[in-house]
Design an enzyme around this catalytic site. Structure first.
Site, short mmCIF file in Angstrom:
data_model
loop_
_atom_site.label_atom_id
_atom_site.label_comp_id
_atom_site.label_asym_id
_atom_site.label_seq_id
_atom_site.Cartn_x
_atom_site.Cartn_y
_atom_site.Cartn_z
CG ASP A 93 -38.80 -31.48 107.34
OD1 ASP A 93 -38.75 -31.52 108.64
OD2 ASP A 93 -39.75 -31.06 106.50
CE LYS B 86 -33.19 -41.02 94.67
NZ LYS B 86 -33.20 -42.58 95.41
MG MG Z 1 -40.10 -31.21 110.19
#
Ligand code: MG
Ligand code: NAI
Length: 339
Positions: free
Chosen positions: A233, A175
């Protein structure tokens, strides 16, 4: 060659799926010495602590661990075992492959490996509240910390992994348009390293929000992806979702001092000790362990066997709509691997 591996059966369905995984590994004909150790609730019951020193010492010496899922002990004073292991062994890379196994899903040909930086970024946990007026929590502030060395380590790992596994392309996800420093540094290092691999591995970069959309529109365009901690994640769960969820998802945690291989799912207490859990994710994690040990041929044999057993033999556990037991599934895969 004999491999010395720390074996942590874990909690809930852990011992059941681990037994089948060991059976499949031994069917390759490779030789293993298992150093069985405790962690999680099993360890609390036996020793009073969820991560005994003996377990840490074993991993330190063997450098490779195959770990079952651990139930997070409920109650104060227990630090997360997974976080402790990550810190202890500097597990900087989390690798999550996702490949369409069972046809007929939403996507037919997803084959993505997401490489997530696992020690830096917004998850370093440097945060605080700022009091304003009478409100002690008027502002929350947290610091993302990204180092050049950390970027180099994870991005280089992704390119080397791509080379070793015969992959074609690495996409750097960032980003940098908004986070000019923490994400800008990642992109800068990524572009430089990509040049070193020119002609061997194709490279591209993509802004994370567009990437989230592209993944659900055209997942076939991705091969290996590398990104920072929080983006990784989120995207790694999205990638698992593309191929039908966590049931078949393995993971590897690669560190400077040791590496730990495990299924992505948890200890599934709701189906523990019934002999119906699907051991596929743990078996596929074991195949990643063999990749790491340089036993690529055996790793590929295990992956092919899992696929054949599910798709051709139609031996499936309940979560995949079948009625095979954990052991029947493990036997079927071991038979294919040994054949
Ligand atoms: Mg996770
Ligand atoms: P979970 O992944 O254990 O279970 C979620 C659902 O998926 C359940 O319905 C379960 O029956 C099913 N499931 C999971 N693995 C399966 C398998 N191999 N075969 C068939 N069905 C399967 O997640 P949950 O319930 O949130 O967590 C249970 C415990 O596991 C918690 O204590 C959690 O902290 C821990 N956990 C541990 C992890 C680890 O050690 N790496 C990762 C995730 C959770």
């Amino acid at each position: 060659m004999t491999y010395h591996v720390t074996l942590i059966p874990g909690d809930g369905i852990g011992p059941e799926i681990t037994a089948e995984t060991v059976k499949v590994l031994e069917a390759t004909g490779l030789s293993f010495v298992w150093d069985e150790q405790l962690a999680g609730v099993a360890a609390v019951d036996a020793t009073g602590t969820p991560l005994p020193d003996a377990t840490i010492e074993s991993i330190r010496h063997r450098k490779v661990a195959l770990k079952g899922p651990l139930t997070t002990p409920v109650g104060a004073g227990f630090r997360s075992v997974n976080v402790q292991l990550r810190k202890e062994f500097e597990l900087f890379a989390n690798i999550r492959p996702a490949r369409t196994l069972v046809p007929g899903g939403r996507f037919e040909n997803v084959d993505i490996v997401l490489v997530r930086e696992n020690l830096e970024g917004l998850y370093v946990g440097v945060e605080h509240f700022i009091a304003i007026g009478g409100d002690p929590r008027a502002v929350g502030e947290s610091l993302a910390i990204v180092t050049r060395a950390g970027c180099e380590r994870i991005i280089r790992y992704a390119f080397e992994y791509a080379l070793r596994q015969g992959r074609k392309k690495v996409t750097i996800v960032h980003k940098a348009n908004i986070l000019k420093m923490v994400s800008g540094l990642f992109l800068e290092v990524g572009r430089r390293i990509a040049k070193e691999y020119e002609g061997r591995i194709e490279a591209g970069d993509m802004i994370v929000d567009n990437c989230a959309m592209q993944l659900v529109l055209r997942p076939e365009q991705f091969d290996v992806m590398v990104t920072t901690n929080m983006f990784g994640d989120i995207l790694s769960d999205e990638v698992s979702g593309l191929v039908g969820g966590l049931g078949l998802a393995p993971g590897a945690n690669i560190g400077t001092h040791a590496s730990i291989f495990e299924a992505v799912h948890g200890s599934a207490p709701d189906i523990a000790r019934q002999g119906i859990a699907n051991p596929s994710a743990q078996i596929l994690a074991a195949a990643m362990m063999l990749d790491h040990l340089g036993e690529t041929a055996s790793a590929n044999r295990i992956r092919a066997a899992v696929e054949q057993v599910i798709v051709e033999d139609k031996v499936r556990t309940r979560d995949l709509g079948g009625s095979a037991t954990t052991r029947e599934f493990g036997d079927a895969v071991a038979r294919r691997v040994g054949a």
